[in-house]
Design a protein around this motif. Structure first.
Motif, short mmCIF file in Angstrom:
data_model
loop_
_atom_site.label_atom_id
_atom_site.label_comp_id
_atom_site.label_asym_id
_atom_site.label_seq_id
_atom_site.Cartn_x
_atom_site.Cartn_y
_atom_site.Cartn_z
N LYS A 48 0.86 -1.19 0.00
CA LYS A 48 0.00 0.00 0.00
C LYS A 48 0.88 1.23 0.00
N THR A 49 0.62 2.13 -0.95
CA THR A 49 1.34 3.39 -1.01
C THR A 49 0.67 4.38 -0.06
N MET A 50 1.50 5.00 0.77
CA MET A 50 1.03 5.97 1.75
C MET A 50 0.76 7.29 1.03
N THR A 51 -0.45 7.75 1.09
CA THR A 51 -0.79 9.00 0.41
C THR A 51 -0.84 10.15 1.41
N GLU A 52 -0.83 11.35 0.88
CA GLU A 52 -0.96 12.52 1.73
C GLU A 52 -2.30 12.48 2.47
N GLY A 74 4.02 8.87 -0.45
CA GLY A 74 4.55 8.22 -1.64
C GLY A 74 5.32 6.94 -1.36
N ASP A 75 5.67 6.68 -0.12
CA ASP A 75 6.33 5.42 0.22
C ASP A 75 5.30 4.29 0.15
N THR A 76 5.75 3.13 -0.29
CA THR A 76 4.89 1.95 -0.34
C THR A 76 5.36 0.96 0.71
N LEU A 77 4.43 0.50 1.52
CA LEU A 77 4.75 -0.45 2.58
C LEU A 77 4.30 -1.85 2.21
N TYR A 78 5.10 -2.83 2.64
CA TYR A 78 4.83 -4.25 2.47
C TYR A 78 4.97 -4.91 3.84
N ALA A 79 4.26 -6.02 4.06
CA ALA A 79 4.26 -6.67 5.36
C ALA A 79 4.73 -8.11 5.28
N PHE A 80 5.38 -8.53 6.36
CA PHE A 80 5.83 -9.90 6.56
C PHE A 80 5.48 -10.29 7.99
N THR A 81 5.27 -11.57 8.20
CA THR A 81 4.93 -12.05 9.54
C THR A 81 5.71 -13.32 9.83
N GLU A 82 6.24 -13.40 11.05
CA GLU A 82 6.86 -14.63 11.55
C GLU A 82 6.01 -15.15 12.70
N VAL A 83 5.78 -16.46 12.73
CA VAL A 83 5.06 -17.08 13.83
C VAL A 83 6.08 -17.37 14.93
N LEU A 84 5.91 -16.71 16.07
CA LEU A 84 6.87 -16.86 17.17
C LEU A 84 6.49 -17.97 18.14
N GLU A 85 5.19 -18.14 18.37
CA GLU A 85 4.78 -19.07 19.43
C GLU A 85 3.33 -19.49 19.23
N HIS A 89 5.29 -9.03 13.39
CA HIS A 89 5.01 -8.39 12.10
C HIS A 89 6.13 -7.44 11.76
N PHE A 90 6.48 -7.40 10.48
CA PHE A 90 7.50 -6.50 9.96
C PHE A 90 6.90 -5.69 8.82
N GLY A 91 7.25 -4.42 8.72
CA GLY A 91 6.87 -3.60 7.58
C GLY A 91 8.12 -3.05 6.94
N ILE A 92 8.20 -3.15 5.63
CA ILE A 92 9.32 -2.57 4.90
C ILE A 92 8.79 -1.59 3.87
N ASN A 93 9.65 -0.68 3.43
CA ASN A 93 9.25 0.24 2.36
C ASN A 93 9.74 -0.27 1.01
N GLN A 94 9.53 0.53 -0.02
CA GLN A 94 9.89 0.13 -1.38
C GLN A 94 11.40 0.00 -1.58
N HIS A 95 12.17 0.48 -0.64
CA HIS A 95 13.64 0.37 -0.71
C HIS A 95 14.14 -0.77 0.19
#
Length: 164
Positions: free
Chosen positions: A29-33, A109-120, A136-142
């Motif tokens: 999802k791209t973060m808009t103003e 304008g940054d786009t975020l992506y998500a990842f998840t690790e199962v801890l327990e 949960h982890f969120g990263i940007n387009q870079h």
């Protein structure tokens, strides 16, 4: 009548998650103003760094902080939302959010992506549900880490809920 289970994914009940499993969620999802300014004002966050471009340009002098930054609560919510299709459809109750870290500023304008690790995975006092702790982890387009945090949920068991 359509069964509830036919409207949700078949593979996101308590039994389907394994400790150590990592999920790359499908959407970004791209973060808009609009996202930033509207939601920041709705929650009454008055920090001008979220909505005063002029102030940020003339006062910061720090690269990455010389333009408006997106309110961290929005970044956190967006990452959890991106993960929800895979980790939230069978949740009966959110039990906790912990160890929340906002690691890199997010800008319009940054786009975020998500990842998840199962801890327990643990048993609960209910026979129809178990407890899962996700990271949960969120990263940007870079590929820069912008968010990390843990979330604990009470998750339906397929045998008790899968054919309702």
């Amino acid at each position: 009548m359509t069964q509830t289970s036919s409207r949700t994914s078949a593979d996101n009940y308590f039994e389907n998650f394994e400790v150590g499993q990592v999920i790359a969620h499908a959407r970004g999802k791209t973060m808009t103003e609009m996202d930033n300014v509207l939601l920041t004002n709705m929650v009454m966050n008055t920090a001008q760094g979220h909505f005063n471009e002029h102030l940020m340009q003339r006062s910061s002098g720090i690269p990455g902080f010389d333009t408006r930054i997106v309110f961290g609560g929005i970044n956190f919510s967006l990452v959890i939302g991106l993960a929800a299709q895979d980790t939230g459809e069978q949740v009966l109750r959110e039990l906790g959010m912990d160890k929340i870290r906002l690691k890199t500023p997010v800008h319009h304008g940054d786009t975020l992506y998500a990842f998840t690790e199962v801890l327990e995975k643990t048993e609960s006092d209910r026979t129809d549900a178990g407890i899962i702790r996700f990271k949960h982890f969120g990263i940007n387009q870079h590929d820069k880490l912008v968010y990390e945090g843990e979330r604990t949920v009470l998750m339906k068991r397929r045998g008790a809920w899968g054919d309702l």
